[in-house]
Design an enzyme around this catalytic site. Structure first.
Site, PDB file in Angstrom:
ATOM      1  N   GLU A   1       0.891  -1.173   0.000  1.00 60.82           N
ATOM      2  CA  GLU A   1       0.000   0.000   0.000  1.00 60.82           C
ATOM      3  C   GLU A   1       0.917   1.206   0.000  1.00 60.82           C
ATOM      4  O   GLU A   1       1.551   1.496   1.021  1.00 60.82           O
ATOM      5  CB  GLU A   1      -0.855   0.028   1.275  1.00 60.82           C
TER       6      GLU A   1
ATOM      7  N   CYS B   1      -2.298   8.898   2.660  1.00 58.33           N
ATOM      8  CA  CYS B   1      -1.935   8.338   1.353  1.00 58.33           C
ATOM      9  C   CYS B   1      -2.983   8.652   0.302  1.00 58.33           C
ATOM     10  O   CYS B   1      -2.678   8.792  -0.861  1.00 58.33           O
ATOM     11  CB  CYS B   1      -1.753   6.840   1.477  1.00 58.33           C
TER      12      CYS B   1
ATOM     13  N   GLU C   1       4.153  13.176  -4.497  1.00 60.20           N
ATOM     14  CA  GLU C   1       3.373  13.193  -3.257  1.00 60.20           C
ATOM     15  C   GLU C   1       4.044  14.132  -2.252  1.00 60.20           C
ATOM     16  O   GLU C   1       5.210  13.968  -1.919  1.00 60.20           O
ATOM     17  CB  GLU C   1       3.323  11.770  -2.685  1.00 60.20           C
TER      18      GLU C   1
HETATM   19  P1  NAD Z   1       8.260   5.019   4.707  1.00 60.61           P
HETATM   20  O1  NAD Z   1       8.214   4.272   3.419  1.00 60.61           O
HETATM   21  O2  NAD Z   1       9.371   5.935   4.951  1.00 60.61           O
HETATM   22  O3  NAD Z   1       8.233   4.017   5.946  1.00 60.61           O
HETATM   23  C1  NAD Z   1       7.190   3.085   6.147  1.00 60.61           C
HETATM   24  C2  NAD Z   1       7.710   1.978   7.037  1.00 60.61           C
HETATM   25  O4  NAD Z   1       8.722   1.253   6.358  1.00 60.61           O
HETATM   26  C3  NAD Z   1       8.336   2.443   8.345  1.00 60.61           C
HETATM   27  O5  NAD Z   1       7.989   1.532   9.381  1.00 60.61           O
HETATM   28  C4  NAD Z   1       9.820   2.360   8.036  1.00 60.61           C
HETATM   29  O6  NAD Z   1      10.613   2.177   9.187  1.00 60.61           O
HETATM   30  C5  NAD Z   1       9.869   1.128   7.158  1.00 60.61           C
HETATM   31  N1  NAD Z   1      11.049   1.031   6.294  1.00 60.61           N
HETATM   32  C6  NAD Z   1      11.847   2.035   5.864  1.00 60.61           C
HETATM   33  N2  NAD Z   1      12.826   1.540   5.098  1.00 60.61           N
HETATM   34  C7  NAD Z   1      12.648   0.208   5.031  1.00 60.61           C
HETATM   35  C8  NAD Z   1      13.342  -0.848   4.376  1.00 60.61           C
HETATM   36  N3  NAD Z   1      14.407  -0.616   3.616  1.00 60.61           N
HETATM   37  N4  NAD Z   1      12.875  -2.101   4.530  1.00 60.61           N
HETATM   38  C9  NAD Z   1      11.771  -2.349   5.255  1.00 60.61           C
HETATM   39  N5  NAD Z   1      11.097  -1.404   5.906  1.00 60.61           N
HETATM   40  C10 NAD Z   1      11.517  -0.129   5.794  1.00 60.61           C
HETATM   41  O7  NAD Z   1       6.857   5.769   4.761  1.00 60.61           O
HETATM   42  P2  NAD Z   1       6.345   6.774   5.884  1.00 60.61           P
HETATM   43  O8  NAD Z   1       7.028   8.070   5.643  1.00 60.61           O
HETATM   44  O9  NAD Z   1       6.394   6.143   7.216  1.00 60.61           O
HETATM   45  O10 NAD Z   1       4.812   6.868   5.476  1.00 60.61           O
HETATM   46  C11 NAD Z   1       4.369   7.724   4.500  1.00 60.61           C
HETATM   47  C12 NAD Z   1       4.134   7.005   3.197  1.00 60.61           C
HETATM   48  O11 NAD Z   1       3.218   5.935   3.397  1.00 60.61           O
HETATM   49  C13 NAD Z   1       3.502   7.871   2.152  1.00 60.61           C
HETATM   50  O12 NAD Z   1       4.094   7.652   0.905  1.00 60.61           O
HETATM   51  C14 NAD Z   1       2.067   7.418   2.127  1.00 60.61           C
HETATM   52  O13 NAD Z   1       1.403   7.674   0.934  1.00 60.61           O
HETATM   53  C15 NAD Z   1       2.198   5.971   2.410  1.00 60.61           C
HETATM   54  N6  NAD Z   1       0.952   5.428   2.943  1.00 60.61           N
HETATM   55  C16 NAD Z   1       0.190   4.633   2.134  1.00 60.61           C
HETATM   56  C17 NAD Z   1      -1.004   4.126   2.580  1.00 60.61           C
HETATM   57  C18 NAD Z   1      -1.853   3.245   1.701  1.00 60.61           C
HETATM   58  O14 NAD Z   1      -2.726   2.579   2.207  1.00 60.61           O
HETATM   59  N7  NAD Z   1      -1.626   3.190   0.412  1.00 60.61           N
HETATM   60  C19 NAD Z   1      -1.442   4.395   3.871  1.00 60.61           C
HETATM   61  C20 NAD Z   1      -0.645   5.198   4.681  1.00 60.61           C
HETATM   62  C21 NAD Z   1       0.565   5.697   4.193  1.00 60.61           C
END
Ligand code: NAD
Ligand code: MN
Length: 505
Positions: A264, A298, A399
């Site tokens: 997602e 998101c 975004e």
């Molecule tokens: P992010 O991608 O920076 O981090 C998300 C999670 O992934 C965190 O727990 C982070 O620690 C982990 N992570 C980071 N690097 C990783 C790696 N290399 N391997 C595995 N895990 C890793 O995102 P964010 O800044 O926390 O959240 C915002 C983003 O999430 C936005 O792009 C938003 O659109 C998206 N989002 C999408 C939805 C949806 O349902 N489509 C819902 C909420 C948020």
């Protein structure tokens, strides 16, 4: 809905000073004793110390989950017993509703009404899957000849579930509820910015009777713990919510062990207001569509397309209402817009706004950091409307993930559909029109997982949620999600009276 007593942060007593990892049914320190601090984005103050998971803890959690899955009883419970435990989780969450809401606000800076809605939805997710799982069955196929074929839905195994900071509890519920409903074991990695409510959820699961090892919660760095889980050969599936670049990286790494993956990811969702719309309703809905959850959503409707006939009227009303939005103490029920999660994120948002200005766009309102009395150390950004933009601009293509909307004018239906689809993302979308035929036509052509028609809401338990294109794949919050946590086993059984001899030898 229960309400939280209004109070200032000073009066609010933290439930606990230290939060632990949840591994194998117990609260534990990290193996190396490391901790991190989690902050209140509204005040900049430290709110708690949290055990910080490293690879060693991730290993322990995966082994606990594996052991629970391979040798434990959870997946073999009669389905109604698992259902009962899910309902128990929901009822404990209801009883601790205020505490969950308070913690979610403190840890994430979101407004009271947003936090209340999200905690309530997390509760309802468990209730939804408690019911849905009872009806989740395989099928019986009619095969020609004396063959009886039936399918069974078996839990996929150990699932790594990686959670973002924008909906800390709700995203955890979206993932944990369907996974444990079908009998999987999970290792949840919350975002380090917002670990508290996911930890509480883990504790509540255990209190409700989920056996040890089935739900493990290990906050830690994505680059270390996240990567470790994604590459671990004893993990069968990764469910990730987060940004598109990290989602791509995860998919690539997960391919080495051919894990099941659901993603997602990000969005840049179009919001289209036609000239036959109820303008006031469209203004109110568009306001909520972008500024809910401080735009850190998101499915935020961050690209607004307004028909030229009503453009001036719309912009005037939309600007007026945007200026009326209250930023402030997220615990006050009058607050509409909460804090930005972190200084870094605030700078990202501001960078996008500056890039739009450099590209020749016009800031109608907002466009800079907000300074609030008494909350000077928090991270606040003024709700921002940007016009005079086009599809070549970075602020229109990427975004922003903050309270910033770009607005464009259009003149006909075909044109606006093309513009709406001119994006690498495809998560949400909204259409405002009184013409039913138009609503249906446009909904049909939009490349997005969710289309809201005269409606600002996108997520309800039972409603599929997920993206097209680079917004990811797989759907959460619905019956289909159960399939994404199961393997289908096909059993073919011969019941004829004569033995089969296909070679005829
Ligand atoms: P992010 O991608 O920076 O981090 C998300 C999670 O992934 C965190 O727990 C982070 O620690 C982990 N992570 C980071 N690097 C990783 C790696 N290399 N391997 C595995 N895990 C890793 O995102 P964010 O800044 O926390 O959240 C915002 C983003 O999430 C936005 O792009 C938003 O659109 C998206 N989002 C999408 C939805 C949806 O349902 N489509 C819902 C909420 C948020
Ligand atoms: Mn925090």
């Amino acid at each position: 809905m229960a309400t939280v007593k209004e109070q200032s942060f000073e009066q609010l007593e933290m439930k606990r000073e230290v939060y632990h990892l949840i591994i194998n049914g117990k609260r534990v320190n990290s193996e190396n004793g490391e901790t991190f601090t989690t902050y209140n984005p509204a005040t900049g103050e430290a709110i708690a110390t949290v055990a910080k998971a490293s690879k060693e803890d991730a290993e322990k959690a995966v082994l606990a989950a594996r052991n629970a899955f391979d040798f434990g009883k959870w997946r073999h419970f009669p389905v109604n017993k698992r259902s009962r435990v899910l309902n128990k989780i929901a009822s404990i969450m209801r009883a601790r509703f205020n505490e969950l809401v308070e913690l979610e606000i403190l840890d994430s800076g979101k407004s009271l009404s947003a936090a209340q809605g999200q905690v309530m939805q997390a509760i309802e997710d468990f209730e939804f899957y408690a019911g849905a799982i009872v009806g989740h069955r395989g099928v019986v196929n009619n095969v020609p000849g004396a063959f009886h074929n039936y399918t069974e839905k078996e839990p996929v195994g150990v699932c790594a579930q990686i959670i973002p900071w924008n909906y800390p509890l709700m995203m955890a519920a979206w993932k944990v509820a369907p996974a444990i409903a079908v009998g999987c074991s999970v290792v949840v990695k919350p975002a380090t910015l917002t670990p508290l409510t996911a930890i509480l959820l883990g504790e509540i699961c255990i209190e409700a009777g989920v056996p040890e090892g089935v739900v493990n919660i290990i906050p830690g760095a994505g680059s270390e713990v996240g990567n470790y889980l994604v590459e671990h050969e004893k993990v069968d599936k990764v469910a990730f919510t987060g940004s598109t670049p990290i989602g791509k990286n995860i998919m690539e790494r997960a391919s080495k062990t051919l894990k099941r993956v659901t993603l997602e990811l990000g969005g840049k969702s179009p919001n289209i207001v036609f000239n036959d719309a109820d303008v006031d309703a469209a203004v109110d809905g568009s306001l909520f569509g972008i500024f809910y959850n401080t735009g850190q959503s998101c499915e935020a409707r961050s690209r607004l397309y307004v028909h030229e006939d009503i453009y001036d009227e719309f912009i005037e009303k939309f600007t007026l209402k945007t200026k009326k939005l209250v930023l402030g103490n997220p615990l006050n029920k009058e607050t509409h817009v909460g804090a930005i999660i972190s200084r870094d994120q605030l700078e990202v948002i501001d960078g996008y706004v500056k890039s739009a200005i450099e590209d020749g766009a016009t800031i109608v309102t907002g466009g800079k950091e907000a300074k609030l009395d008494g909350l000077e150390n928090g991270h606040w950004y003024e709700p921002t409307i940007i016009t005079n933009v086009n599809h070549d601009m970075k602020a229109v293509r990427e975004e922003i993930f903050g309270p910033v909307v770009v607005v464009m004018k259009f003149s006909d239906e075909k044109e606006v559909i093309k513009l709406a689809n001119d994006s690498e993302f495809g998560l949400g979308s909204a259409i405002w029109t009184k013409d039913h035929g138009r609503a249906t036509r446009v909904a049909n052509q939009i490349q997005a997982g969710i289309v809201m028609v005269n409606c600002p809401f996108s997520a309800f338990p039972g409603t599929p949620f997920g993206g097209y294109k680079q917004s990811g794949f797989g759907r959460e919050l619905c019956i289909e999600t159960l399939d994404l946590y199961t393997e289908t086993k096909s059993i073919i059984s011969y019941y004829g009276s004569r033995p089969l001899n296909p070679f005829g030898v």
